[in-house]
Scaffold this active site. Structure first.
Site, PDB file in Angstrom:
ATOM      1  N   LYS A   1      48.068  41.561  42.038  1.00 36.66           N
ATOM      2  CA  LYS A   1      47.529  41.158  43.335  1.00 36.66           C
ATOM      3  C   LYS A   1      46.009  41.262  43.285  1.00 36.66           C
ATOM      4  CE  LYS A   1      48.076  42.280  48.289  1.00 36.66           C
ATOM      5  NZ  LYS A   1      48.836  43.106  49.248  1.00 36.66           N
TER       6      LYS A   1
ATOM      7  N   SER B   1      51.361  41.157  52.847  1.00 39.76           N
ATOM      8  CA  SER B   1      50.204  40.426  52.358  1.00 39.76           C
ATOM      9  C   SER B   1      50.276  40.060  50.878  1.00 39.76           C
ATOM     10  CB  SER B   1      48.933  41.251  52.597  1.00 39.76           C
ATOM     11  OG  SER B   1      48.964  42.460  51.843  1.00 39.76           O
TER      12      SER B   1
ATOM     13  N   SER C   1      53.749  45.064  53.232  1.00 39.92           N
ATOM     14  CA  SER C   1      53.195  43.992  52.411  1.00 39.92           C
ATOM     15  C   SER C   1      53.810  43.834  51.025  1.00 39.92           C
ATOM     16  CB  SER C   1      51.678  44.163  52.271  1.00 39.92           C
ATOM     17  OG  SER C   1      51.044  43.926  53.499  1.00 39.92           O
TER      18      SER C   1
END
Length: 469
Positions: free
Chosen positions: A81, A158, A182
């Site tokens: 990420k 997210s 997330s």
């Protein structure tokens, strides 16, 4: 039938490397080819490290030829990420404002996985500043949920790119972060496994933070065993993050395969599921309960205190307060390319009453103690992950907060949680989460491993024929 390389789990890849059925370079090339073919549509990667991945994979093969002891993750691909800093590389944190921002440090997560010999495929898209559960990003682009190649559906956030890349076979595993859901929400929307770790279990050094109080790092994979392998490499103390020190070590792999016969596991009382929960999520929860019974667990219905479901706004208040502290120098500058909805969420701190942030933090210990007393007779609690399957991006209401209805309480209460697939709804995944006590990752992973042995939910894959895959 022999699986294609991209369909293998990390565990199967490691076995294949040991048996010399293929090489680490073969694995890297297979994923890079899929990324090249499909990511123009799926938009999961911010940057692909093609040359670096090939070079490190070749080096991993050389190391294997030396016949020295190696990590079980050695030579296996991973993607990160884009809030994981890598010195000398761009880390956008999902923000157009930071699209040329170069990191000056390397985060502990990257250090440990590269140290274990993993091969980085690249950096993955995310919601701006990691603040959003739908997975949308209007300025950097929203990753495309691979379970519907005709209509763009939300990937969950997210960790949006992480969920899409793993589900689509553009990475066998990825790193996500979880502050209010997330990891778990994109895991549920994309039909994969995701681990929300206990705060303090994995170092946050070198991670772009949203909320120091609630941020956690966790792996997202296609199997529980793969999740356990990555977690085992990441956990443990780091002097650069004092929150990681002083905790009892857990040997997550030692008893992973021992089963859960006789374990008492609670399942949320369906009467406490609100009206907005999709009927197929109800069905997924029932399927999960049956699978756990089939695995030998004693499964009982549990009604939670009503206050448990009111914790979402508390989490939102903590996040917006702490996020404002990180972004106050630019969040109110309209000339900066910051998404309007993320800006609005962070500026929500201005709507909090004076002293509200302190009150939210002060209430935590009592709430934690009360919840743990409720959970005391059980090894873990099972609830839905997301309240519904992924909806079309065109239908998203950014002010709607129910995506995190089941996930946010776990962050507030300092719990760990494992997101698991629980079947399909009209061709779209639904998921459940196994919630455990703080620092009981070993327990919930053992439950998840027993679950996947008696069910085939984790084997479901999206049909990507339309993308030429």
């Amino acid at each position: 039938m022999t699986k294609a390389l991209h369909d293998l789990t990390l565990t199967e890849m490691a076995e294949g490397l040991k048996a010399k059925r293929f090489t680490s370079r073969d694995l890297a090339d297979a994923f890079l080819a899929r990324i090249k073919k499909a990511d123009g549509k799926l938009h999961s990667y911010v940057e692909v490290y093609a040359e670096e991945a090939q070079a490190l994979a070749a080096a991993a093969d050389k190391a294997r030829e030396a016949k020295l002891p190696l990590s079980p993750l050695h030579g296996l691909p991973i993607a990160f990420k884009d809030l994981c800093e890598i010195e000398g590389r761009i880390a956008t944190g999902g923000s157009k404002m930071w699209e040329k921002r170069v990191s000056t440090t390397t985060c502990a997560t990257v250090e440990r996985l590269l140290g274990a010999g993993m091969v980085p495929l690249g950096k993955l898209h995310m919601v701006e500043f990691a603040f959003g559960t739908w997975g949308t990003n209007p300025l950097m682009g929203t990753p495309w949920n691979p379970w519907d190649t005709q209509t763009q559906r939300v990937p969950g956030g997210s960790s949006s790119g992480s969920g899409v890349a793993v589900a689509a076979g553009l990475a066998p595993a990825a790193i996500g972060s979880d502050t209010g859901g997330s990891v778990r929400i994109p895991a549920a929307f994309n039909g994969i496994v995701g681990l929300k770790t206990t705060w303090g279990r994995i170092s946050l050094h070198g991670t772009l933070l949203l909320s120091r109080t609630l941020d956690t790092i966790g792996p997202m994979t296609r199997s529980v065993r793969d999740t356990a392998l990555i977690y085992d490499a990441l956990r443990g103390p780091d002097a650069r993050d004092p929150a990681t020190e002083g905790h009892v070590a857990d040997d997550v792999l030692a008893h992973l395969e021992d089963g859960i016969k006789g374990w008492r596991v609670a399942v949320l009382d369906s009467a406490q599921l609100p009206d907005f929960v999709h009927v197929d999520v109800h069905a997924g929860l029932a399927r999960a309960a049956k699978a756990l019974r089939d695995a030998g667990a004693i499964v009982e219905t549990l009604r939670l205190p009503d206050w448990y479901f009111t914790l979402g706004p508390e989490v939102g208040g903590i996040i917006s307060t702490e996020a404002y502290g990180y972004h106050r120098d630019w969040i109110e500058d309209e000339s900066k390319p910051i998404g309007q909805f993320v800006r609005k969420r962070i500026l929500g701190v201005k709507n909090l009453a004076q002293g509200a942030y302190a009150d939210m933090l002060q209430r935590r210990p009592a709430r934690m103690a009360e919840f743990l007393e409720t959970l005391r007779p059980y090894q873990a609690l099972v609830t839905p992950g997301a309240p519904f399957p992924a909806i079309p991006v065109a239908e998203v209401d950014e002010s709607y907060l129910h995506c995190g209805y089941f996930t946010r309480p776990g962050n507030y209460l300092g719990l760990c949680s494992l997101s698991l697939p629980a079947g399909l709804s009209g061709g779209l995944p639904v998921g459940v989460q196994v919630i455990g006590r703080p620092f009981d990752e070993a327990g919930i992973l053992r439950i998840g491993r027993a679950y996947e042995k008696v069910s085939d939910f984790v084997d479901a894959r999206p049909n990507l024929n339309a993308l030429g895959l």
